[in-house]
Scaffold this motif. Structure first.
Motif, PDB file in Angstrom:
ATOM      1  N   GLU A 480      27.950  55.381  34.867  1.00 15.58           N
ATOM      2  CA  GLU A 480      29.368  55.862  35.524  1.00 15.58           C
ATOM      3  C   GLU A 480      29.915  56.969  34.519  1.00 15.58           C
ATOM      4  O   GLU A 480      30.533  57.998  34.973  1.00 15.58           O
ATOM      5  N   ALA A 481      29.234  57.080  33.202  1.00 17.67           N
ATOM      6  CA  ALA A 481      29.631  58.291  32.537  1.00 17.67           C
ATOM      7  C   ALA A 481      28.798  59.493  32.603  1.00 17.67           C
ATOM      8  O   ALA A 481      29.299  60.498  32.099  1.00 17.67           O
ATOM      9  N   ILE A 482      28.041  59.392  33.354  1.00 18.42           N
ATOM     10  CA  ILE A 482      26.841  60.485  33.421  1.00 18.42           C
ATOM     11  C   ILE A 482      27.259  61.372  34.384  1.00 18.42           C
ATOM     12  O   ILE A 482      27.171  61.151  35.719  1.00 18.42           O
ATOM     13  N   LYS A 506      30.702  63.096  31.955  1.00 16.82           N
ATOM     14  CA  LYS A 506      31.729  63.465  33.067  1.00 16.82           C
ATOM     15  C   LYS A 506      33.202  63.451  32.057  1.00 16.82           C
ATOM     16  O   LYS A 506      33.265  63.189  30.822  1.00 16.82           O
ATOM     17  N   GLU A 507      34.059  64.446  32.423  1.00 12.61           N
ATOM     18  CA  GLU A 507      35.239  64.779  31.613  1.00 12.61           C
ATOM     19  C   GLU A 507      35.954  63.448  31.274  1.00 12.61           C
ATOM     20  O   GLU A 507      36.082  62.453  32.248  1.00 12.61           O
ATOM     21  N   SER A 508      36.158  63.346  29.953  1.00 10.84           N
ATOM     22  CA  SER A 508      37.014  62.297  29.320  1.00 10.84           C
ATOM     23  C   SER A 508      36.124  60.910  29.294  1.00 10.84           C
ATOM     24  O   SER A 508      36.844  59.751  29.008  1.00 10.84           O
ATOM     25  N   MET A 509      34.912  60.953  29.532  1.00 18.41           N
ATOM     26  CA  MET A 509      34.104  59.927  29.618  1.00 18.41           C
ATOM     27  C   MET A 509      33.162  60.090  28.240  1.00 18.41           C
ATOM     28  O   MET A 509      32.725  60.982  27.748  1.00 18.41           O
ATOM     29  N   ASP A 510      32.716  58.848  27.867  1.00 17.51           N
ATOM     30  CA  ASP A 510      31.818  58.779  26.777  1.00 17.51           C
ATOM     31  C   ASP A 510      31.095  57.698  26.695  1.00 17.51           C
ATOM     32  O   ASP A 510      31.104  56.622  27.306  1.00 17.51           O
ATOM     33  N   VAL A 511      29.790  57.677  26.027  1.00 16.93           N
ATOM     34  CA  VAL A 511      28.810  56.745  25.884  1.00 16.93           C
ATOM     35  C   VAL A 511      27.832  56.990  24.748  1.00 16.93           C
ATOM     36  O   VAL A 511      27.677  58.153  24.360  1.00 16.93           O
ATOM     37  N   THR A 512      27.516  55.953  24.188  1.00 18.61           N
ATOM     38  CA  THR A 512      26.520  56.178  22.853  1.00 18.61           C
ATOM     39  C   THR A 512      25.088  56.067  23.400  1.00 18.61           C
ATOM     40  O   THR A 512      24.994  55.568  24.429  1.00 18.61           O
ATOM     41  N   GLU A 513      24.509  56.546  22.369  1.00 17.40           N
ATOM     42  CA  GLU A 513      22.893  56.511  22.566  1.00 17.40           C
ATOM     43  C   GLU A 513      22.482  55.143  22.933  1.00 17.40           C
ATOM     44  O   GLU A 513      21.489  54.684  23.513  1.00 17.40           O
ATOM     45  N   VAL A 529      11.590  54.524  29.033  1.00 13.16           N
ATOM     46  CA  VAL A 529      12.858  54.428  28.583  1.00 13.16           C
ATOM     47  C   VAL A 529      12.866  55.631  27.788  1.00 13.16           C
ATOM     48  O   VAL A 529      12.040  55.931  26.788  1.00 13.16           O
ATOM     49  N   PRO A 530      13.955  56.538  27.683  1.00 14.22           N
ATOM     50  CA  PRO A 530      13.911  57.682  26.919  1.00 14.22           C
ATOM     51  C   PRO A 530      13.927  57.254  25.442  1.00 14.22           C
ATOM     52  O   PRO A 530      14.658  56.404  25.062  1.00 14.22           O
ATOM     53  N   ARG A 531      13.054  57.915  24.595  1.00 16.88           N
ATOM     54  CA  ARG A 531      13.248  57.567  23.082  1.00 16.88           C
ATOM     55  C   ARG A 531      14.243  58.789  22.485  1.00 16.88           C
ATOM     56  O   ARG A 531      14.691  58.455  21.221  1.00 16.88           O
ATOM     57  N   LEU A 532      14.567  59.789  23.071  1.00 15.62           N
ATOM     58  CA  LEU A 532      15.607  60.711  22.508  1.00 15.62           C
ATOM     59  C   LEU A 532      16.586  60.914  23.659  1.00 15.62           C
ATOM     60  O   LEU A 532      16.354  61.019  24.733  1.00 15.62           O
ATOM     61  N   PHE A 533      18.019  61.166  23.169  1.00 15.34           N
ATOM     62  CA  PHE A 533      18.944  61.807  23.960  1.00 15.34           C
ATOM     63  C   PHE A 533      19.697  62.846  23.178  1.00 15.34           C
ATOM     64  O   PHE A 533      20.002  62.882  22.103  1.00 15.34           O
ATOM     65  N   GLU A 534      20.004  63.874  24.243  1.00 15.47           N
ATOM     66  CA  GLU A 534      20.676  64.791  23.584  1.00 15.47           C
ATOM     67  C   GLU A 534      21.850  64.970  24.723  1.00 15.47           C
ATOM     68  O   GLU A 534      21.718  65.162  25.694  1.00 15.47           O
ATOM     69  N   PHE A 535      23.121  65.217  24.038  1.00 14.20           N
ATOM     70  CA  PHE A 535      24.348  65.424  24.963  1.00 14.20           C
ATOM     71  C   PHE A 535      24.634  67.079  24.772  1.00 14.20           C
ATOM     72  O   PHE A 535      24.612  67.471  23.772  1.00 14.20           O
TER      73      PHE A 535
END
Length: 566
Positions: A480-482, A506-513, A529-535
């Motif tokens: 939901e946050a993406i 999404k604006e005002s949404m947050d999620v951790t790696e 499964v992704p080993r790396l995430f970049e926001f």
């Protein structure tokens, strides 16, 4: 088009490799029967101390075939095999064919959504699985056409006392103790075989037309499709492999089978090779460096098909010098590009030959290979195998390319599939005038050696596994946050590539790696499964809004260069 194929590669064939082969029009199971009749007491497989002869594997396969018939399996029905490399996987494979059914190889790492798709698409009637994946199978059972589940355990084919100890080791390593509820539709593999007879089932099979296997792949897209391979396709490709290894002592080799049989590469160059060549296979349920080194030394392994990650793991094992690996004669590397330094180090270590080849599921899978004893240009995927025509189509003109000109690799040969299961449009889009369009970009040099410069569109190859970004992106988009997500393969010194996900929230949404990691692990096999995430606040795009995946890859390459130079 055929008249324009020049075949300069044939000039490099040693005298012992035929330019044309007369392939047997036989079923795969006929080779097992012939081995059992002519050399019944010869060892076919070794599994963690357990050995089975040709006649024992043949009789067990007959019993499995009759068990399937008693469960209502008829000729042409599909039977799914969801097993790690074990004697049961060999018995199930050949037994399914003896029943006249079609094998559907299923990765035991599949999560429920992947398993459900494959079972629904194939219409499999029966599945054979390990106890560890039984809960997953039961969770999707009602959404598929599966009527019966056959359950087996690793310990079932272990020698005493390993068979008693293994359940405790399994529980310690996995934390799982699965209670299987046997009944009308759930059966014990061992008990089924005990109660079945061992009579041959009369079949009328056309090896060139009748399917032996549905092997699922994403092809050049992320949609998993069943590749239809006939007995003739698989017999031809295995025969080509045997003929290519022209200096081996055929019938007396020992093949290490650490590559999974549920992957067509491990199936062809491991299991089918051993049966058709009447050589011995040393089966490992998974790749482990220590276990592999011990197996090579104790069993005097001479043939070791693998992926680059396997060879990298072995040469970097701190105990490798303690083992005698001199029995190694040839190593067949595939699934990912083989670094030259890995090839050199492994050959120095063993004294054997390690060569790289190329293939795809749609071709059973091998189409090219470097010579084991001959010229091997650095970075080349080698020469086309006997009876395999290959051309490069110019990206600009669509006509046959000149030597050195990059274009799309297209292939024609006896190992090429019939098409995709129940997908005539995809099949039509993958063939052109009888040629298989690989989607791989490459070139042929003046001498007939081939080189790949870019892989199928956006496919990622990590540790020998094909990973399609679209599948990962679809899972990420479920969160939901993406707002936007794109997955790419970034260089990895061990896996070749690893998955990195670029995320716009999404604006005002947050999620951790960690949250994203957990989210993906519930919906994807671990290797995807992704080993790396970049926001990021935004992703690079074209004028029409398409994400510039290549731009992200170039950024990653620049980062890698900066790390090396800093």
């Amino acid at each position: 088009m055929d008249a324009e194929v020049q075949r300069p590669w044939l000039a490099h064939y040693p005298e012992d490799i035929p330019k044309h082969i007369d392939y047997d029009e036989k079923t795969l199971q006929e080779y097992l029967r012939e081995g059992a009749e002519r050399e019944p007491n010869k060892t076919l497989l070794h599994f963690l101390g357990k050995e089975m002869t040709f006649s024992e594997v043949y009789e067990s396969s007959l019993r499995f075939a009759n068990s399937l018939r008693s469960l209502g399996v008829e000729q042409g029905d599909r039977v799914a095999i969801m097993l790690a490399n074990t004697p049961q996987s060999v018995i199930s494979y050949y037994g399914t064919l003896m029943a006249g059914a079609v094998v559907v190889q299923t990765n035991p790492l599949y999560v429920e959504r992947e398993l459900e798709h494959q079972m629904v698409d194939s219409g499999a009637k029966v599945i054979v699985c390990l106890d560890l994946v039984y809960p997953r199978v039961m969770n999707v059972l009602g959404k598929t056409k599966l009527e019966h589940v056959i359950v087996t355990h690793i310990k079932d084919y272990l020698p005493f006392p390993k068979n008693l100890i293994y359940p405790f080791i399994q529980k310690k390593n996995t934390g799982l103790k699965v209670d299987v509820k046997y009944g009308r539709t759930t059966h014990s593999f061992v008990q089924l075989l005990k109660s079945a007879d061992n009579q041959e089932i009369p079949l009328e099979v056309n090896p060139k037309e009748d399917l032996a296997l549905l092997q699922y792949t994403g092809g050049t897209t992320g949609v998993a499709k069943g590749v239809m391979l006939t007995h003739y396709n698989l017999v031809a490709n295995t025969t080509q492999c045997i003929k290519w290894m022209h200096k081996l002592d055929h019938g007396n080799e020992v093949i290490l089978c650490a590559l999974p049989f549920f992957h067509v590469y491990g199936m062809t160059v491991g299991m089918n090779f051993a049966v058709m060549d009447r050589s011995k296979m040393v089966i490992l349920p998974k790749f482990d460096t220590k276990q592999t080194l011990q197996a090579i030394e104790k069993q005097k392994v001479s043939i070791f098909p693998g992926a680059p990650t396997m060879y990298i793991g072995l040469i970097n094992d701190p105990t490798v010098q303690k083992y005698n690996l001199s029995s190694i004669e040839v190593c067949i590397s595939g699934s990912a590009p083989l670094p030259v330094e890995v090839q050199q180090r492994f050959e120095d270590l063993t004294g054997g030959k390690l060569s790289e080849g190329f293939g795809l599921t749609e071709a059973s899978p091998v189409t090219h290979f470097n010579l084991m004893w001959g010229k091997r240009p650095s970075g080349s995927i080698g020469l086309p195998w006997p009876d395999t025509d290959v051309a490069i189509l110019s990206a600009e003109t669509g006509e046959p390319a000149e030597p050195g000109e990059v274009g799309e690799l297209i292939i024609k040969g006896p190992q090429v599939m019939q098409g995709y299961w129940n997908r005539p449009e995809d099949t039509g889009a993958t063939f052109h005038d009888g040629w298989l369009l690989t989607g791989d970009m490459g070139y042929m040099d003046e001498e007939g050696f081939f080189f790949i410069v870019d892989r199928k569109k956006d496919m990622i190859i990590a540790g020998g596994f094909n990973i399609y970004p679209r599948e990962i992106e679809e899972v990420l988009f479920e969160h939901e946050a993406i707002q936007e997500a794109v997955a790419v393969g970034v260089p990895d010194p061990y896996r070749g590539e690893t998955v990195k996900a670029f995320i716009v929230l999404k604006e005002s949404m947050d999620v951790t790696e960690k949250e994203l990691n957990d989210f993906c692990r519930e919906r994807l096999s671990a290797y995807k499964v992704p080993r790396l995430f970049e926001f990021r606040k935004e992703l690079p795009k074209t004028m029409v809004g398409k994400v510039l995946r290549r731009a992200l890859l170039e950024e990653e390459k620049e980062k890698q260069k900066e790390k090396v130079t800093s």
